[in-house]
Design a protein around this motif. Structure first.
Motif, PDB file in Angstrom:
ATOM      1  N   THR A  86       0.866  -1.175   0.000  1.00 41.51           N
ATOM      2  CA  THR A  86       0.000   0.000   0.000  1.00 41.51           C
ATOM      3  C   THR A  86       0.902   1.223   0.000  1.00 41.51           C
ATOM      4  OG1 THR A  86      -1.707  -1.172   1.250  1.00 41.51           O
ATOM      5  CG2 THR A  86      -1.841   1.233   1.211  1.00 41.51           C
ATOM      6  N   ARG A  92      -3.275   0.608  -3.570  1.00 41.41           N
ATOM      7  CA  ARG A  92      -2.775  -0.734  -3.252  1.00 41.41           C
ATOM      8  C   ARG A  92      -2.342  -1.442  -4.527  1.00 41.41           C
ATOM      9  NH1 ARG A  92      -7.765  -3.120  -1.400  1.00 41.41           N
ATOM     10  NH2 ARG A  92      -6.581  -5.002  -1.097  1.00 41.41           N
ATOM     11  N   ALA A 113     -10.084  -0.164   0.202  1.00 41.04           N
ATOM     12  CA  ALA A 113      -9.625  -0.555   1.547  1.00 41.04           C
ATOM     13  C   ALA A 113     -10.762  -0.667   2.519  1.00 41.04           C
ATOM     14  CB  ALA A 113      -8.588   0.453   2.035  1.00 41.04           C
TER      15      ALA A 113
END
Length: 113
Positions: A86, A92, A113
Protein backbone atom coordinates in the motif's frame (compact mmCIF):
# COMPACT_ATOMS: atom_id res chain seq x y z
CA UNK A 1 -11.21 5.46 -27.60
CA UNK A 2 -7.95 3.65 -26.92
CA UNK A 3 -7.27 0.02 -27.76
CA UNK A 4 -4.36 -1.60 -25.95
CA UNK A 5 -2.39 -4.78 -26.59
CA UNK A 6 0.26 -5.30 -23.89
CA UNK A 7 2.58 -8.24 -24.50
CA UNK A 8 4.42 -10.49 -22.06
CA UNK A 9 7.18 -12.83 -23.30
CA UNK A 10 7.07 -16.41 -22.01
CA UNK A 11 9.28 -19.46 -22.47
CA UNK A 12 6.48 -21.89 -23.30
CA UNK A 13 2.98 -20.94 -24.41
CA UNK A 14 1.67 -24.36 -23.35
CA UNK A 15 3.04 -23.96 -19.82
CA UNK A 16 2.04 -20.29 -19.47
CA UNK A 17 -1.61 -20.45 -20.57
CA UNK A 18 -2.96 -22.28 -17.47
CA UNK A 19 -1.26 -19.76 -15.17
CA UNK A 20 -2.60 -16.75 -17.09
CA UNK A 21 -6.09 -18.28 -17.14
CA UNK A 22 -5.95 -18.35 -13.34
CA UNK A 23 -4.93 -14.69 -13.31
CA UNK A 24 -7.00 -13.23 -16.15
CA UNK A 25 -9.71 -15.79 -16.89
CA UNK A 26 -10.37 -17.62 -20.11
CA UNK A 27 -8.38 -16.59 -23.18
CA UNK A 28 -10.19 -14.29 -25.62
CA UNK A 29 -8.50 -15.79 -28.68
CA UNK A 30 -5.46 -17.62 -30.05
CA UNK A 31 -4.18 -15.69 -33.09
CA UNK A 32 -1.48 -18.25 -33.86
CA UNK A 33 0.59 -21.08 -32.33
CA UNK A 34 2.82 -18.83 -30.22
CA UNK A 35 0.41 -16.17 -28.92
CA UNK A 36 -2.65 -16.19 -26.66
CA UNK A 37 -4.73 -13.07 -25.95
CA UNK A 38 -6.69 -12.27 -22.78
CA UNK A 39 -9.19 -9.41 -22.51
CA UNK A 40 -8.45 -7.32 -19.42
CA UNK A 41 -11.25 -4.83 -20.22
CA UNK A 42 -13.13 -3.75 -23.30
CA UNK A 43 -10.58 -2.93 -26.03
CA UNK A 44 -7.70 -3.65 -23.63
CA UNK A 45 -5.82 -6.90 -23.99
CA UNK A 46 -2.86 -8.67 -22.45
CA UNK A 47 -1.21 -11.21 -24.67
CA UNK A 48 1.48 -13.74 -23.96
CA UNK A 49 3.91 -14.66 -26.70
CA UNK A 50 6.40 -17.49 -26.78
CA UNK A 51 9.74 -15.68 -26.90
CA UNK A 52 12.12 -17.70 -24.74
CA UNK A 53 15.10 -15.44 -25.50
CA UNK A 54 13.49 -12.56 -23.54
CA UNK A 55 11.03 -14.39 -21.27
CA UNK A 56 10.95 -13.26 -17.66
CA UNK A 57 11.70 -9.59 -18.35
CA UNK A 58 8.11 -8.34 -18.74
CA UNK A 59 6.10 -6.28 -16.31
CA UNK A 60 2.79 -4.46 -16.33
CA UNK A 61 0.18 -3.20 -13.90
CA UNK A 62 -3.57 -3.23 -14.45
CA UNK A 63 -5.78 -0.98 -12.33
CA UNK A 64 -9.15 -2.48 -11.45
CA UNK A 65 -12.33 -1.05 -9.94
CA UNK A 66 -12.58 -3.51 -7.04
CA UNK A 67 -9.20 -4.95 -6.15
CA UNK A 68 -10.48 -7.08 -3.27
CA UNK A 69 -13.12 -8.78 -5.42
CA UNK A 70 -10.61 -9.36 -8.22
CA UNK A 71 -8.07 -10.87 -5.81
CA UNK A 72 -10.75 -13.14 -4.32
CA UNK A 73 -11.75 -14.35 -7.79
CA UNK A 74 -8.13 -15.09 -8.66
CA UNK A 75 -7.63 -16.88 -5.32
CA UNK A 76 -10.68 -19.04 -6.07
CA UNK A 77 -8.87 -20.10 -9.26
CA UNK A 78 -5.84 -21.10 -7.18
CA UNK A 79 -3.46 -18.17 -7.52
CA UNK A 80 -2.20 -15.79 -4.83
CA UNK A 81 -0.03 -12.68 -5.16
CA UNK A 82 3.69 -12.94 -4.51
CA UNK A 83 3.49 -9.64 -2.63
CA UNK A 84 1.11 -6.81 -1.76
CA UNK A 85 1.80 -3.22 -0.82
CA UNK A 86 0.00 0.00 0.00
CA UNK A 87 1.48 3.32 -1.06
CA UNK A 88 1.37 6.50 1.04
CA UNK A 89 -1.58 7.79 -1.01
CA UNK A 90 -3.61 4.66 -0.19
CA UNK A 91 -3.27 3.02 -3.59
CA UNK A 92 -2.77 -0.73 -3.25
CA UNK A 93 -0.88 -3.12 -5.51
CA UNK A 94 -0.78 -6.91 -5.61
CA UNK A 95 2.11 -8.42 -7.56
CA UNK A 96 1.93 -11.79 -9.31
CA UNK A 97 4.92 -13.50 -10.94
CA UNK A 98 4.38 -16.01 -13.72
CA UNK A 99 6.45 -19.17 -14.27
CA UNK A 100 9.17 -17.16 -16.03
CA UNK A 101 9.30 -14.37 -13.44
CA UNK A 102 7.34 -11.76 -15.41
CA UNK A 103 5.60 -9.34 -13.06
CA UNK A 104 1.91 -8.63 -13.40
CA UNK A 105 0.55 -6.14 -10.90
CA UNK A 106 -3.06 -5.43 -10.03
CA UNK A 107 -3.72 -2.05 -8.49
CA UNK A 108 -6.66 -0.37 -6.85
CA UNK A 109 -7.46 2.88 -5.15
CA UNK A 110 -7.98 3.63 -1.49
CA UNK A 111 -11.75 3.17 -1.90
CA UNK A 112 -11.08 -0.59 -1.96
CA UNK A 113 -9.63 -0.55 1.55
Amino acid sequence: MVDLFAGIPVTSIAAAVPWYEKLLGEAAFHPNEVEVVFEAAEHRYVYIEQKPEIAGHGFLTLFVDDLDTRLATIADRGLRPASEETYENGVRKAVFRDLDGNEIGLGGGPADA
